[in-house]
Design a protein around this motif. Structure first.
Motif, PDB file in Angstrom:
ATOM      1  N   TYR A  61     -25.839  -8.337   1.055  1.00 24.58           N
ATOM      2  CA  TYR A  61     -25.008  -9.340   1.720  1.00 24.58           C
ATOM      3  C   TYR A  61     -24.674 -10.450   0.732  1.00 24.58           C
ATOM      4  CZ  TYR A  61     -26.437  -7.100   6.038  1.00 24.58           C
ATOM      5  OH  TYR A  61     -26.662  -6.178   7.020  1.00 24.58           O
ATOM      6  N   ALA A  62     -23.416 -10.819   0.683  1.00 28.68           N
ATOM      7  CA  ALA A  62     -22.983 -11.903  -0.192  1.00 28.68           C
ATOM      8  C   ALA A  62     -23.459 -13.241   0.379  1.00 28.68           C
ATOM      9  CB  ALA A  62     -21.455 -11.915  -0.303  1.00 28.68           C
ATOM     10  N   THR A  63     -23.767 -14.175  -0.522  1.00 28.79           N
ATOM     11  CA  THR A  63     -24.216 -15.493  -0.094  1.00 28.79           C
ATOM     12  C   THR A  63     -23.181 -16.157   0.810  1.00 28.79           C
ATOM     13  OG1 THR A  63     -25.512 -15.731  -2.123  1.00 28.79           O
ATOM     14  CG2 THR A  63     -25.039 -17.749  -0.902  1.00 28.79           C
ATOM     15  N   ALA A  64     -21.912 -16.002   0.497  1.00 26.90           N
ATOM     16  CA  ALA A  64     -20.857 -16.607   1.327  1.00 26.90           C
ATOM     17  C   ALA A  64     -20.899 -16.061   2.752  1.00 26.90           C
ATOM     18  CB  ALA A  64     -19.486 -16.356   0.700  1.00 26.90           C
ATOM     19  N   ASP A  65     -21.198 -14.772   2.912  1.00 24.64           N
ATOM     20  CA  ASP A  65     -21.306 -14.193   4.248  1.00 24.64           C
ATOM     21  C   ASP A  65     -22.510 -14.760   4.994  1.00 24.64           C
ATOM     22  OD1 ASP A  65     -19.048 -12.610   3.889  1.00 24.64           O
ATOM     23  OD2 ASP A  65     -20.221 -10.927   3.101  1.00 24.64           O
ATOM     24  N   LEU A  66     -23.611 -14.971   4.285  1.00 26.54           N
ATOM     25  CA  LEU A  66     -24.796 -15.546   4.915  1.00 26.54           C
ATOM     26  C   LEU A  66     -24.559 -17.002   5.308  1.00 26.54           C
ATOM     27  CD1 LEU A  66     -27.557 -13.937   2.686  1.00 26.54           C
ATOM     28  CD2 LEU A  66     -26.887 -13.284   5.002  1.00 26.54           C
ATOM     29  N   VAL A  67     -23.825 -17.748   4.482  1.00 24.84           N
ATOM     30  CA  VAL A  67     -23.471 -19.132   4.837  1.00 24.84           C
ATOM     31  C   VAL A  67     -22.671 -19.126   6.133  1.00 24.84           C
ATOM     32  CG1 VAL A  67     -22.082 -21.142   4.186  1.00 24.84           C
ATOM     33  CG2 VAL A  67     -23.587 -20.070   2.500  1.00 24.84           C
ATOM     34  N   ALA A  68     -21.697 -18.235   6.229  1.00 23.40           N
ATOM     35  CA  ALA A  68     -20.891 -18.133   7.451  1.00 23.40           C
ATOM     36  C   ALA A  68     -21.760 -17.752   8.641  1.00 23.40           C
ATOM     37  CB  ALA A  68     -19.766 -17.122   7.254  1.00 23.40           C
ATOM     38  N   TRP A  69     -22.718 -16.860   8.434  1.00 20.77           N
ATOM     39  CA  TRP A  69     -23.639 -16.446   9.503  1.00 20.77           C
ATOM     40  C   TRP A  69     -24.446 -17.641   9.979  1.00 20.77           C
ATOM     41  CZ3 TRP A  69     -28.790 -16.520  10.652  1.00 20.77           C
ATOM     42  CH2 TRP A  69     -29.258 -15.632  11.612  1.00 20.77           C
ATOM     43  N   ILE A  70     -24.975 -18.432   9.046  1.00 19.26           N
ATOM     44  CA  ILE A  70     -25.770 -19.611   9.405  1.00 19.26           C
ATOM     45  C   ILE A  70     -24.909 -20.623  10.166  1.00 19.26           C
ATOM     46  CG2 ILE A  70     -27.037 -21.604   8.481  1.00 19.26           C
ATOM     47  CD1 ILE A  70     -27.928 -19.708   6.153  1.00 19.26           C
ATOM     48  N   GLU A  71     -23.683 -20.837   9.694  1.00 17.98           N
ATOM     49  CA  GLU A  71     -22.770 -21.758  10.390  1.00 17.98           C
ATOM     50  C   GLU A  71     -22.520 -21.283  11.820  1.00 17.98           C
ATOM     51  OE1 GLU A  71     -20.044 -23.609   6.821  1.00 17.98           O
ATOM     52  OE2 GLU A  71     -19.445 -21.678   7.677  1.00 17.98           O
ATOM     53  N   ASP A  72     -22.257 -19.995  11.986  1.00 14.46           N
ATOM     54  CA  ASP A  72     -21.992 -19.456  13.322  1.00 14.46           C
ATOM     55  C   ASP A  72     -23.237 -19.514  14.210  1.00 14.46           C
ATOM     56  OD1 ASP A  72     -19.383 -18.914  12.599  1.00 14.46           O
ATOM     57  OD2 ASP A  72     -19.734 -16.772  12.267  1.00 14.46           O
ATOM     58  N   ALA A  73     -24.377 -19.104  13.667  1.00  8.43           N
ATOM     59  CA  ALA A  73     -25.614 -19.049  14.452  1.00  8.43           C
ATOM     60  C   ALA A  73     -26.056 -20.429  14.924  1.00  8.43           C
ATOM     61  CB  ALA A  73     -26.726 -18.400  13.628  1.00  8.43           C
ATOM     62  N   ASN A  74     -25.664 -21.459  14.178  1.00  8.75           N
ATOM     63  CA  ASN A  74     -26.090 -22.819  14.508  1.00  8.75           C
ATOM     64  C   ASN A  74     -24.948 -23.681  15.048  1.00  8.75           C
ATOM     65  OD1 ASN A  74     -29.041 -23.020  13.481  1.00  8.75           O
ATOM     66  ND2 ASN A  74     -27.933 -21.898  11.901  1.00  8.75           N
TER      67      ASN A  74
END
Length: 93
Positions: A61-74
């Protein structure tokens, strides 16, 4: 004139194909990310979403995708986080 119209038609078709391809890839990535196990972390001084995503990275998983995941999850509307804030993040692999 006919060649110009044909050229515009080809370019338009390629743009549409690219758009739909990107949409499908994004949807598959979102599905895969939604299945990641998560944990809660506390934001520390100097943290950023990018740094937290790197620390809790998942192989493949790309870091940018994980950042987006964290933004969405929170439900974050901006990348601004503050020390002491609790965030749901993916568990590191």
């Amino acid at each position: 004139m006919l060649f110009m119209l044909a050229g515009f038609a080809v370019i338009g078709a390629l743009c549409l194909a690219s758009f739909f391809s990107d949409s499908i890839i994004s949807a598959r990535r979102a599905d895969a990310l939604s299945e990641l196990p998560s944990q809660t972390v506390t934001v520390r001084t100097g943290d950023s979403l990018w740094r937290i995503a790197e620390q809790h990275g998942r192989e493949g998983y790309a870091t940018a995708d994980l950042v987006a995941w964290i933004e969405d999850a929170n439900s974050l509307s901006a990348a601004t986080i503050v020390p002491g804030q609790q965030l749901v993040v993916p568990m590191a692999s």
